[in-house]
Scaffold this active site. Structure first.
Site, mmCIF file in Angstrom:
data_model
loop_
_atom_site.group_PDB
_atom_site.id
_atom_site.type_symbol
_atom_site.label_atom_id
_atom_site.label_comp_id
_atom_site.label_asym_id
_atom_site.label_seq_id
_atom_site.Cartn_x
_atom_site.Cartn_y
_atom_site.Cartn_z
ATOM 1 C CB VAL A 123 7.959 47.984 1.991
ATOM 2 C CG1 VAL A 123 9.245 47.173 2.043
ATOM 3 C CG2 VAL A 123 7.469 48.128 0.555
ATOM 4 C CG HIS A 144 10.522 56.564 0.979
ATOM 5 N ND1 HIS A 144 11.314 56.417 2.085
ATOM 6 C CD2 HIS A 144 9.560 57.456 1.339
ATOM 7 C CE1 HIS A 144 10.871 57.181 3.064
ATOM 8 N NE2 HIS A 144 9.797 57.821 2.642
#
Ligand code: AMP
Length: 286
Positions: A179, A40
Site C-alpha cells: 500500500v 497493516h
C-alpha cells in the site's frame, strides 16, 4: 464500535484459539510491530475477509533491531492501534511482553539459510534471525492459521515462506500487495523518522522501481542495465545514501545473468537521514 479483545498471555490465547478451531472456525493472523497504518490495515482486511476470526499481534521485537538501530525510539501508539484493529474488523489483539514471547528457558533455534543473509540480511545480519525467532514463536502460540504478510517486505515474506516449508509449520502464508501514499512512497512506520524534505525525496524509490520495471517490460534483459538506470534516477533526486539496487529471482534472490520471461523482482534500499527505507516491485517482460 465495541471494545476489542486484548490478550497478553500465550496460554490464554492458545486455548481460546483451540476452541475456535474445534468449532470449525478458521483463524487469520496479522503479525505487526504496531504503529499501524494503511498497509497493516490492508492485511487486516484480507485476514478478516478470508477467516472467521482475526488476530493482530502487536510486538516490537527487540531481536530484529540491529545494535545501531534504536529500539527505544521505534514509534508506538497502542491506543490508535486498537482503534485501527477495531475499525477493520479484527477480533483480537495479542500484545505479549518480551518475556512472554521469549521465555527465560529459551527457544529452539530456527534457521533459514542463505535467504536470510543476502540484501537486507547482508546489511543487517541479525535482522532475519530476529524476525524468524519472533514469527516462529508466534506461529507456535497461535497454532494452525493463515498468516498475512506484506510484499512491502518482500525478503521477509520469502524468509517466512522458507521457514514454514522447511519446518512443516501448519500455517498458510499469504502475501499482500504494497500500500502506497499518493506519491508512491510505500507506507511504513519508519516514514515517521523522515523530515519533510526527506519525505519529499523518498518518493524517488518508487519512481526508480517504475523506471526499472518499464525497461524490463520493454525487453531489457541485462540486470546491470536495469540497476544502473535505477541508481541513476535515485542519485539524481536525493542525497539519501543508496544501500543497494538489485534485480533478483523472486524465489531464490539470486541475480540472473539474463532476465527471462518468468520475470524478476526489483529491490531497493536507501538511507534517508534516520530512516532506512526499502521497497520492491515485480517486473515481467511483455
Ligand atoms: P511491521 O509492523 O513494519 O513489522 O509490518 C507488519 C506487516 O505489515 C509486515 O508483513 C509488513 O510487510 C506489512 N506492511 C508494512 N508496510 C506495508 C505496506 N505499505 N503495504 C502492505 N503491507 C505492509
Amino acid at each position: 464500535m465495541g471494545t476489542i479483545e486484548v490478550e497478553t498471555t500465550a496460554a490464554n490465547l492458545r486455548s481460546r484459539l483451540d476452541k475456535e478451531r474445534a468449532a470449525g472456525r478458521l483463524v487469520g493472523l496479522v503479525p505487526t510491530m504496531g504503529y499501524l497504518h494503511g498497509g497493516h490495515a490492508s492485511l487486516i482486511d484480507a485476514a478478516v475477509a478470508g477467516n472467521d476470526l482475526t488476530v493482530v499481534s502487536v510486538f516490537v521485537n527487540p531481536l530484529q533491531f540491529t545494535p545501531d538501530e534504536d529500539l527505544a525510539d521505534y514509534p508506538r501508539d497502542m491506543e490508535t492501534d486498537l482503534k485501527v484493529c477495531t475499525r477493520h474488523g479484527a477480533d483480537l489483539v495479542f500484545t505479549p511482553a518480551v518475556r512472554e514471547m521469549y521465555p527465560e528457558s529459551g527457544l529452539p533455534v530456527v534457521e533459514v539459510g542463505d535467504l536470510a543473509f543476502c540484501f537486507e540480511g547482508a546489511s543487517r545480519p541479525t535482522h532475519f534471525p530476529g524476525v524468524v525467532s519472533a514469527v516462529s514463536r508466534l506461529f507456535q502460540i497461535i497454532g494452525t492459521c493463515r498468516a498475512y504478510f506484506g510484499e512491502k517486505d518482500f525478503q521477509q515474506l520469502a524468509v517466512v515462506r522458507q521457514m514454514v516449508a522447511d519446518y512443516s509449520i501448519p500455517v498458510g502464508v499469504v502475501g499482500c500487495p504494497t500500500v502506497r501514499a499518493h506519491d508512491g512512497l510505500a507506507l511504513s512506520s519508519r516514514n515517521a523518522y523522515l523530515t519533510s524534505a526527506e519525505r519529499e525525496e523518498a518518493s524517488v524509490l518508487h519512481r526508480a522501481l517504475q523506471v526499472g520495471a518499464e525497461i524490463v517490460v520493454g525487453g531489457e534483459t541485462d540486470p546491470e542495465v536495469v540497476t544502473a538506470l535505477m541508481a541513476e534516477v535515485i542519485d539524481a533526486a536525493t542525497t539519501g545514501e543508496l544501500d543497494y539496487v538489485a534485480v533478483v529471482d523472486p524465489d531464490t534472490f539470486e541475480t540472473p545473468s539474463r532476465i527471462t520471461g518468468t520475470g524478476v523482482r526489483l529491490l531497493v534500499a536507501c538511507q534517508f537521514g534516520q530512516a532506512r527505507l526499502i521497497d520492491n516491485m515485480g517486473a515481467v517482460p511483455a
